[in-house]
Design a protein around this motif. Structure first.
Motif, PDB file in Angstrom:
ATOM      1  N   SER A  10       0.792  -1.239   0.000  1.00 23.19           N
ATOM      2  CA  SER A  10       0.000   0.000   0.000  1.00 23.19           C
ATOM      3  C   SER A  10       0.822   1.287   0.000  1.00 23.19           C
ATOM      4  O   SER A  10       0.250   2.371  -0.126  1.00 23.19           O
ATOM      5  CB  SER A  10      -0.955   0.015   1.193  1.00 23.19           C
ATOM      6  OG  SER A  10      -0.226   0.108   2.412  1.00 23.19           O
ATOM      7  N   SER A  12       2.700   2.930  -2.137  1.00 25.75           N
ATOM      8  CA  SER A  12       2.501   3.831  -3.279  1.00 25.75           C
ATOM      9  C   SER A  12       1.149   4.526  -3.210  1.00 25.75           C
ATOM     10  O   SER A  12       1.046   5.735  -3.459  1.00 25.75           O
ATOM     11  CB  SER A  12       2.607   3.063  -4.597  1.00 25.75           C
ATOM     12  OG  SER A  12       3.917   2.578  -4.770  1.00 25.75           O
ATOM     13  N   GLU A  13       0.118   3.790  -2.853  1.00 29.44           N
ATOM     14  CA  GLU A  13      -1.221   4.380  -2.750  1.00 29.44           C
ATOM     15  C   GLU A  13      -1.292   5.379  -1.595  1.00 29.44           C
ATOM     16  O   GLU A  13      -1.938   6.431  -1.697  1.00 29.44           O
ATOM     17  CB  GLU A  13      -2.282   3.295  -2.578  1.00 29.44           C
ATOM     18  CG  GLU A  13      -3.692   3.815  -2.390  1.00 29.44           C
ATOM     19  CD  GLU A  13      -4.219   4.638  -3.563  1.00 29.44           C
ATOM     20  OE1 GLU A  13      -5.176   5.405  -3.344  1.00 29.44           O
ATOM     21  OE2 GLU A  13      -3.681   4.544  -4.684  1.00 29.44           O
ATOM     22  N   TYR A  15       1.113   7.322  -0.494  1.00 34.60           N
ATOM     23  CA  TYR A  15       1.764   8.570  -0.888  1.00 34.60           C
ATOM     24  C   TYR A  15       1.046   9.266  -2.038  1.00 34.60           C
ATOM     25  O   TYR A  15       1.081  10.483  -2.143  1.00 34.60           O
ATOM     26  CB  TYR A  15       3.257   8.333  -1.167  1.00 34.60           C
ATOM     27  CG  TYR A  15       3.973   8.196   0.157  1.00 34.60           C
ATOM     28  CD1 TYR A  15       4.360   9.321   0.861  1.00 34.60           C
ATOM     29  CD2 TYR A  15       4.174   6.955   0.737  1.00 34.60           C
ATOM     30  CE1 TYR A  15       4.959   9.224   2.098  1.00 34.60           C
ATOM     31  CE2 TYR A  15       4.770   6.837   1.977  1.00 34.60           C
ATOM     32  CZ  TYR A  15       5.165   7.975   2.657  1.00 34.60           C
ATOM     33  OH  TYR A  15       5.741   7.870   3.893  1.00 34.60           O
ATOM     34  N   ARG A  16       0.324   8.513  -2.879  1.00 38.44           N
ATOM     35  CA  ARG A  16      -0.514   9.139  -3.904  1.00 38.44           C
ATOM     36  C   ARG A  16      -1.639   9.916  -3.232  1.00 38.44           C
ATOM     37  O   ARG A  16      -1.885  11.075  -3.529  1.00 38.44           O
ATOM     38  CB  ARG A  16      -1.107   8.096  -4.860  1.00 38.44           C
ATOM     39  CG  ARG A  16      -1.941   8.740  -5.992  1.00 38.44           C
ATOM     40  CD  ARG A  16      -2.834   7.744  -6.703  1.00 38.44           C
ATOM     41  NE  ARG A  16      -3.828   7.136  -5.831  1.00 38.44           N
ATOM     42  CZ  ARG A  16      -4.920   7.756  -5.362  1.00 38.44           C
ATOM     43  NH1 ARG A  16      -5.165   9.013  -5.674  1.00 38.44           N
ATOM     44  NH2 ARG A  16      -5.775   7.123  -4.576  1.00 38.44           N
ATOM     45  N   ARG A  17      -2.321   9.281  -2.268  1.00 32.59           N
ATOM     46  CA  ARG A  17      -3.413   9.945  -1.553  1.00 32.59           C
ATOM     47  C   ARG A  17      -2.891  11.151  -0.778  1.00 32.59           C
ATOM     48  O   ARG A  17      -3.523  12.210  -0.767  1.00 32.59           O
ATOM     49  CB  ARG A  17      -4.099   8.959  -0.613  1.00 32.59           C
ATOM     50  CG  ARG A  17      -5.323   9.549   0.069  1.00 32.59           C
ATOM     51  CD  ARG A  17      -5.996   8.565   0.984  1.00 32.59           C
ATOM     52  NE  ARG A  17      -6.492   7.420   0.240  1.00 32.59           N
ATOM     53  CZ  ARG A  17      -7.019   6.333   0.826  1.00 32.59           C
ATOM     54  NH1 ARG A  17      -7.114   6.261   2.152  1.00 32.59           N
ATOM     55  NH2 ARG A  17      -7.443   5.330   0.098  1.00 32.59           N
ATOM     56  N   GLU A  20      -2.351  14.016  -3.121  1.00 32.86           N
ATOM     57  CA  GLU A  20      -3.596  14.583  -3.617  1.00 32.86           C
ATOM     58  C   GLU A  20      -4.441  15.249  -2.541  1.00 32.86           C
ATOM     59  O   GLU A  20      -5.104  16.253  -2.809  1.00 32.86           O
ATOM     60  CB  GLU A  20      -4.427  13.491  -4.301  1.00 32.86           C
ATOM     61  CG  GLU A  20      -3.794  12.979  -5.580  1.00 32.86           C
ATOM     62  CD  GLU A  20      -4.557  11.815  -6.190  1.00 32.86           C
ATOM     63  OE1 GLU A  20      -5.596  11.379  -5.618  1.00 32.86           O
ATOM     64  OE2 GLU A  20      -4.108  11.327  -7.247  1.00 32.86           O
ATOM     65  N   TRP A  62      -7.713   6.721   6.530  1.00 33.00           N
ATOM     66  CA  TRP A  62      -6.544   5.941   6.118  1.00 33.00           C
ATOM     67  C   TRP A  62      -6.643   4.455   6.438  1.00 33.00           C
ATOM     68  O   TRP A  62      -5.802   3.669   6.001  1.00 33.00           O
ATOM     69  CB  TRP A  62      -5.295   6.516   6.796  1.00 33.00           C
ATOM     70  CG  TRP A  62      -4.991   7.902   6.370  1.00 33.00           C
ATOM     71  CD1 TRP A  62      -5.309   9.057   7.030  1.00 33.00           C
ATOM     72  CD2 TRP A  62      -4.341   8.302   5.171  1.00 33.00           C
ATOM     73  NE1 TRP A  62      -4.889  10.142   6.315  1.00 33.00           N
ATOM     74  CE2 TRP A  62      -4.278   9.709   5.160  1.00 33.00           C
ATOM     75  CE3 TRP A  62      -3.793   7.607   4.098  1.00 33.00           C
ATOM     76  CZ2 TRP A  62      -3.694  10.426   4.139  1.00 33.00           C
ATOM     77  CZ3 TRP A  62      -3.214   8.328   3.070  1.00 33.00           C
ATOM     78  CH2 TRP A  62      -3.170   9.717   3.094  1.00 33.00           C
ATOM     79  N   LEU A  65      -5.705   1.517   4.146  1.00 32.27           N
ATOM     80  CA  LEU A  65      -4.324   1.330   3.711  1.00 32.27           C
ATOM     81  C   LEU A  65      -3.342   1.068   4.849  1.00 32.27           C
ATOM     82  O   LEU A  65      -2.228   0.590   4.613  1.00 32.27           O
ATOM     83  CB  LEU A  65      -3.847   2.571   2.945  1.00 32.27           C
ATOM     84  CG  LEU A  65      -4.635   2.935   1.689  1.00 32.27           C
ATOM     85  CD1 LEU A  65      -4.183   4.281   1.147  1.00 32.27           C
ATOM     86  CD2 LEU A  65      -4.497   1.846   0.643  1.00 32.27           C
TER      87      LEU A  65
END
Length: 87
Positions: A10, A12-13, A15-17, A20, A62, A65
């Motif tokens: 998780s 990558s997801e 740090y993407r969230r 954003e 969160w 994740l």
């Protein structure tokens, strides 16, 4: 002290969230600092609040994740003051 254990795969997801949407913390919960292990599996965060219930609101953003452990801590200076008052 918040210990975040990233769910398998998780990072990558997360740090993407974060990129954003930011930390998505409720007003009254203050981020101080954090450290992430080199394998991107665990994050240790120092946060501050007078209202422990704010952690639940933040964690809800969160929990898909991350698994969380919240440990109330105090500074070393505060600990010395408390211990000195007991002598």
């Amino acid at each position: 002290m918040v210990i975040e254990r990233f769910k398998e795969g998780s990072a990558s997801e997360i740090y993407r969230r974060f990129r954003e949407k930011g930390r998505m913390m409720p007003k009254g919960l203050e981020y101080i600092s954090s450290w992430i292990d080199l394998a991107f599996k665990t994050c240790w965060q120092l946060m501050q609040t007078e209202d422990f219930a704010l952690f639940d609101k933040w964690i809800a953003n969160w929990r898909d994740l991350v698994d969380f452990e919240i440990i109330p801590v105090r500074t070393s200076a505060d600990t010395v003051e408390i211990m000195n008052s007991k002598l």
